[in-house]
Motif scaffolding. Structure first.
Motif, mmCIF file in Angstrom:
data_model
loop_
_atom_site.group_PDB
_atom_site.id
_atom_site.type_symbol
_atom_site.label_atom_id
_atom_site.label_comp_id
_atom_site.label_asym_id
_atom_site.label_seq_id
_atom_site.Cartn_x
_atom_site.Cartn_y
_atom_site.Cartn_z
ATOM 1 N N ASP A 8 120.627 4.333 48.111
ATOM 2 C CA ASP A 8 121.796 4.421 48.990
ATOM 3 C C ASP A 8 122.810 5.449 48.509
ATOM 4 N N HIS A 9 122.959 5.556 47.190
ATOM 5 C CA HIS A 9 124.040 6.378 46.663
ATOM 6 C C HIS A 9 123.565 7.573 45.834
ATOM 7 N N ASN A 10 122.284 7.795 45.741
ATOM 8 C CA ASN A 10 121.815 8.948 44.975
ATOM 9 C C ASN A 10 120.385 9.314 45.347
ATOM 10 N N VAL A 11 120.017 10.505 44.942
ATOM 11 C CA VAL A 11 118.651 11.012 45.102
ATOM 12 C C VAL A 11 118.214 11.574 43.756
ATOM 13 N N ILE A 12 116.999 11.283 43.365
ATOM 14 C CA ILE A 12 116.428 11.866 42.156
ATOM 15 C C ILE A 12 115.111 12.524 42.545
ATOM 16 N N PHE A 13 114.947 13.789 42.174
ATOM 17 C CA PHE A 13 113.673 14.457 42.405
ATOM 18 C C PHE A 13 113.285 15.240 41.153
ATOM 19 N N PHE A 14 112.005 15.593 41.072
ATOM 20 C CA PHE A 14 111.473 16.234 39.876
ATOM 21 C C PHE A 14 110.845 17.570 40.236
ATOM 22 N N VAL A 15 111.207 18.603 39.487
ATOM 23 C CA VAL A 15 110.609 19.934 39.635
ATOM 24 C C VAL A 15 110.215 20.422 38.249
ATOM 25 N N ASN A 16 108.947 20.716 38.092
ATOM 26 C CA ASN A 16 108.404 21.158 36.797
ATOM 27 C C ASN A 16 108.722 20.167 35.682
ATOM 28 N N GLY A 17 108.645 18.890 36.038
ATOM 29 C CA GLY A 17 108.851 17.839 35.055
ATOM 30 C C GLY A 17 110.295 17.529 34.746
ATOM 31 N N ARG A 18 111.219 18.270 35.343
ATOM 32 C CA ARG A 18 112.643 18.032 35.061
ATOM 33 C C ARG A 18 113.259 17.216 36.184
ATOM 34 N N PRO A 19 113.990 16.141 35.848
ATOM 35 C CA PRO A 19 114.644 15.339 36.889
ATOM 36 C C PRO A 19 115.970 15.967 37.328
ATOM 37 N N TYR A 20 116.251 15.870 38.607
ATOM 38 C CA TYR A 20 117.526 16.330 39.174
ATOM 39 C C TYR A 20 118.167 15.146 39.894
ATOM 40 N N HIS A 21 119.358 14.784 39.455
ATOM 41 C CA HIS A 21 120.078 13.647 40.009
ATOM 42 C C HIS A 21 121.183 14.154 40.923
ATOM 43 N N VAL A 22 121.184 13.704 42.176
ATOM 44 C CA VAL A 22 122.172 14.140 43.155
ATOM 45 C C VAL A 22 122.879 12.906 43.718
ATOM 46 N N GLY A 23 124.167 12.760 43.412
ATOM 47 C CA GLY A 23 124.933 11.631 43.911
ATOM 48 C C GLY A 23 125.377 11.836 45.348
ATOM 49 N N ARG A 24 125.796 10.747 45.992
ATOM 50 C CA ARG A 24 126.231 10.830 47.385
ATOM 51 C C ARG A 24 127.437 11.749 47.546
ATOM 52 N N ASP A 25 128.256 11.892 46.519
ATOM 53 C CA ASP A 25 129.423 12.754 46.619
ATOM 54 C C ASP A 25 129.102 14.227 46.389
ATOM 55 N N HIS A 26 127.840 14.555 46.116
ATOM 56 C CA HIS A 26 127.418 15.946 45.955
ATOM 57 C C HIS A 26 127.523 16.663 47.292
ATOM 58 N N THR A 30 123.260 15.256 51.621
ATOM 59 C CA THR A 30 122.582 15.022 52.900
ATOM 60 C C THR A 30 121.469 16.038 53.126
ATOM 61 N N THR A 31 121.730 17.301 52.818
ATOM 62 C CA THR A 31 120.725 18.352 53.013
ATOM 63 C C THR A 31 119.502 18.112 52.142
ATOM 64 N N ILE A 32 119.735 17.788 50.871
ATOM 65 C CA ILE A 32 118.620 17.547 49.949
ATOM 66 C C ILE A 32 117.815 16.326 50.392
ATOM 67 N N ARG A 33 118.500 15.267 50.762
ATOM 68 C CA ARG A 33 117.803 14.055 51.202
ATOM 69 C C ARG A 33 116.930 14.339 52.424
ATOM 70 N N GLU A 34 117.476 15.067 53.388
ATOM 71 C CA GLU A 34 116.705 15.356 54.603
ATOM 72 C C GLU A 34 115.503 16.240 54.313
ATOM 73 N N LYS A 35 115.669 17.194 53.429
ATOM 74 C CA LYS A 35 114.546 18.075 53.097
ATOM 75 C C LYS A 35 113.443 17.304 52.377
ATOM 76 N N LEU A 36 113.820 16.384 51.517
ATOM 77 C CA LEU A 36 112.814 15.578 50.827
ATOM 78 C C LEU A 36 112.095 14.652 51.804
ATOM 79 N N LEU A 37 112.836 14.041 52.705
ATOM 80 C CA LEU A 37 112.239 13.095 53.643
ATOM 81 C C LEU A 37 111.313 13.776 54.649
#
Length: 269
Positions: A8-26, A30-37
């Motif tokens: 609900d409040h964050n997105v975590i994705f992995f690129v080349n083994g590195r995690p990227y944490h994106v909070g809702r206030d980022h 919304t753009t990152i969440r939609e692209k992942l979905l």
């Protein structure tokens, strides 16, 4: 395939083994969440959207850059003011920066050098708020029918936008009493709008519409356009001033804010 987890409040994705944490206030949550979905994404694009300095660069079409996390540039030239210091501080603390970035970009589009230099100081000195879209807030007092107090020419009913030809407004910061649309500070609204029939309203304006900021940073500024947002209950004006509220947010169903009108000698609004 990019591994990711959406809550609900964050997105975590992995690129080349590195995690990227994106909070809702980022700013790009919304753009990152939609692209992942939707699967409509490029790994490097997601990384760029998640990286705040890169995201600022993209958000402002390359106009604003943050280099090495400690210096702000606008169109390639170093930029130093109260807001850039605030921006760097927000970045270091992981606080939302979207309104500040929008306000900073708008400020740099102001044709007046003096207004660009002095508005951040006025805003900080009087602790006026940023709205989510990057506009600043200010106070006005208007008549009981929402018309301006000086000539009764401008309708300040919430939702109305008041405009004046910028060329008709004095940009001299040493002149306090001059034609223009005036927006006041907390101190200003405490001194004016003293008729019981007056209404106190919250207004919003873009930094690029500011024409003159007083040398002493007190009371009021002159702008060429503002929007009337909502009415403030007079019973709470003193509480607002005492609480010295810094950030103001408004939704369609609340009466929040500042307000005041100047009925000085040449005040057109």
């Amino acid at each position: 395939m990019i591994p990711f987890n959406i809550a609900d409040h964050n997105v975590i994705f992995f690129v080349n083994g590195r995690p990227y944490h994106v909070g809702r206030d980022h700013m790009n949550f919304t753009t990152i969440r939609e692209k992942l979905l939707t699967g409509n994404h490029d790994p490097q694009e997601l990384v760029d959207l998640a990286d705040i300095p890169t995201a600022i660069h993209m958000f402002t079409a390359g106009k604003i850059e943050v280099r090495e996390g400690r210096e702000v540039f606008y169109n390639g030239a170093p930029l130093h003011n109260v807001w850039t210091e605030k921006l760097l501080g927000f970045l270091s603390e992981g606080l939302p920066i979207d309104p500040l970035v929008s306000a900073l970009e708008s400020l740099q589009r102001n044709p007046s050098y003096m207004a660009r230099e002095r508005l951040p100081l006025f805003q900080e000195h009087n602790q006026l708020g940023f709205l989510p879209d990057g506009r600043l807030t200010g106070l006005k007092a208007v008549r009981h029918d929402f018309m301006d107090k000086w000539e009764g020419k401008f309708d300040n009913t919430p939702g109305k936008v008041c405009r004046m030809d910028r060329s008709l407004i004095s940009d001299d910061p040493n002149v306090h009493c001059a034609p223009g649309l005036h927006v006041g500070s907390w101190e200003y609204v405490a001194s004016y709008g003293n008729s019981h029939s007056d209404k106190i309203i919250l207004v919003a304006f873009w930094p690029h519409d500011v024409v003159a900021v007083p040398q002493d940073l007190q009371t009021k500024i002159r702008v060429c356009e503002y929007e009337s947002l909502s009415v403030l209950d007079r019973n709470y004006v003193d509480d607002f001033i005492r609480n010295n509220q810094i950030v103001v947010t408004v939704d369609d169903n609340t009466d929040d804010g500042f307000g005041d009108d100047n009925y000085d000698h040449y005040d057109y609004n």
